[in-house]
Design an enzyme around this catalytic site. Structure first.
Site, mmCIF file in Angstrom:
data_model
loop_
_atom_site.group_PDB
_atom_site.id
_atom_site.type_symbol
_atom_site.label_atom_id
_atom_site.label_comp_id
_atom_site.label_asym_id
_atom_site.label_seq_id
_atom_site.Cartn_x
_atom_site.Cartn_y
_atom_site.Cartn_z
ATOM 1 N N SER A 65 -0.591 33.520 4.642
ATOM 2 C CA SER A 65 -1.018 32.492 3.692
ATOM 3 C C SER A 65 0.171 31.637 3.272
ATOM 4 O O SER A 65 1.324 32.076 3.329
ATOM 5 C CB SER A 65 -1.632 33.140 2.449
HETATM 6 N N1 SAH Z 1 -2.306 38.025 2.896
HETATM 7 C C1 SAH Z 1 -2.075 38.046 4.327
HETATM 8 C C2 SAH Z 1 -3.176 37.251 4.982
HETATM 9 C C3 SAH Z 1 -3.295 37.476 6.434
HETATM 10 S S1 SAH Z 1 -4.654 36.521 7.165
HETATM 11 C C4 SAH Z 1 -0.720 37.426 4.572
HETATM 12 O O1 SAH Z 1 -0.400 36.472 3.868
HETATM 13 O O2 SAH Z 1 0.004 37.880 5.454
HETATM 14 C C5 SAH Z 1 -6.026 37.584 6.860
HETATM 15 C C6 SAH Z 1 -5.922 38.928 7.479
HETATM 16 O O3 SAH Z 1 -7.178 39.575 7.297
HETATM 17 C C7 SAH Z 1 -5.655 38.931 8.972
HETATM 18 O O4 SAH Z 1 -4.499 39.690 9.213
HETATM 19 C C8 SAH Z 1 -6.895 39.596 9.568
HETATM 20 O O5 SAH Z 1 -6.590 40.389 10.708
HETATM 21 C C9 SAH Z 1 -7.399 40.428 8.402
HETATM 22 N N2 SAH Z 1 -8.823 40.773 8.420
HETATM 23 C C10 SAH Z 1 -9.891 39.979 8.696
HETATM 24 N N3 SAH Z 1 -11.044 40.666 8.606
HETATM 25 C C11 SAH Z 1 -10.694 41.945 8.233
HETATM 26 C C12 SAH Z 1 -11.436 43.131 7.977
HETATM 27 N N4 SAH Z 1 -12.782 43.183 8.085
HETATM 28 N N5 SAH Z 1 -10.758 44.233 7.618
HETATM 29 C C13 SAH Z 1 -9.396 44.237 7.524
HETATM 30 N N6 SAH Z 1 -8.643 43.143 7.769
HETATM 31 C C14 SAH Z 1 -9.277 41.998 8.111
#
Ligand code: SAH
Length: 230
Positions: A65
């Site tokens: 993000s």
């Molecule tokens: N806060 C994190 C955001 C990563 S993007 C950062 O800033 O690094 C969102 C993340 O959610 C991705 O890594 C994706 O793989 C994960 N994601 C999506 N659906 C998911 C689910 N059902 N369970 C666990 N993780 C999930």
């Protein structure tokens, strides 16, 4: 050279946090301190523009993000990330926010990251090991798990703070169930158009929901759907 580069990165991280404060996104001393302590540059793939205020690809159709979203979510949760509290980070990706949560809740608290891509859990583990939150991982106040975050992480529930880093079509009930009375959930809700929703569980167990702002996150979905979305 190594030392020069290291101090340069710390300075650039501090400049980023100073700018977020100038724009009014970082408001509290606690959020400012934790964002200065956890260097964003250690959580992004090498060579990416670590300190630019934008999201960045981290592989697997996921992104880290933007710094202003990290800051905004930390501010929304700051009262629920006090020393000794329990926090859950769903879709923990790079591990950046999980590391911030661990620093804020301290050694008596608990920060739990749930991410469904095993390679990202490895990536986040390495990132955290290189960061100021490394000792939290070793001492067990921070843990990362490969799992479907739509189910939360019931083993360590209930939580004072739950953050979801991916957009859900609707708020998953298990996350509401795993919130403590007095606890707060911050979650992007929607498909193409999304709202960042703030869900407060009141002391009587009822729930209040409000919309904070419009956002754009990757979907909270199944692993198969995420990996086929090319
Ligand atoms: N806060 C994190 C955001 C990563 S993007 C950062 O800033 O690094 C969102 C993340 O959610 C991705 O890594 C994706 O793989 C994960 N994601 C999506 N659906 C998911 C689910 N059902 N369970 C666990 N993780 C999930």
């Amino acid at each position: 050279m190594e030392r020069l580069w290291t101090s340069g990165s710390v300075d650039r991280n501090k400049e980023l946090v100073d700018r977020l404060q100038l724009y009014g996104i970082v408001k509290s001393k606690k959020v400012k301190e934790v964002m200065e302590t956890i260097d964003r540059g250690l959580f992004v793939p090498p060579d990416s523009a670590s300190y630019v205020d934008s999201p960045m690809p981290i592989g697997y159709n996921a992104t880290i993000s933007a710094p202003h979203m990290h800051a905004a979510c930390l501010e929304l949760l700051v009262d629920h990330l006090q020393p000794g509290m329990n926090a859950l980070d769903v879709g923990s990706g790079t591990g950046y926010l999980t590391a911030c949560f661990a620093m804020m809740v301290g050694p008596e608290g608990r920060a739990v990251g749930v991410e469904h891509i095993p390679e990202l859990v490895d990536f986040s583990t390495n990132n955290i090991r290189s960061s100021a939150a490394s000792s939290c991982l070793n001492e067990g106040s921070l843990s990362l798990h490969v799992a479907d975050g739509r189910l939360g992480w019931p083993e360590l529930a209930p939580y004072d703070a739950i953050h979801v880093g991916a957009a859900a079509p609707e708020i998953p009930q298990p996350l509401i169930d795993q919130l403590k009375p007095g606890g707060r959930l911050v979650i992007p809700v929607g498909t193409i158009f999304q709202d960042l929703q703030v869900v407060d569980k009141n002391l009587d167990g009822s729930v209040s929901v409000r919309t904070e702002t419009s956002v754009r996150y990757v979907p909270l979905t199944s692993k198969a759907a995420q990996l086929h979305n090319n």
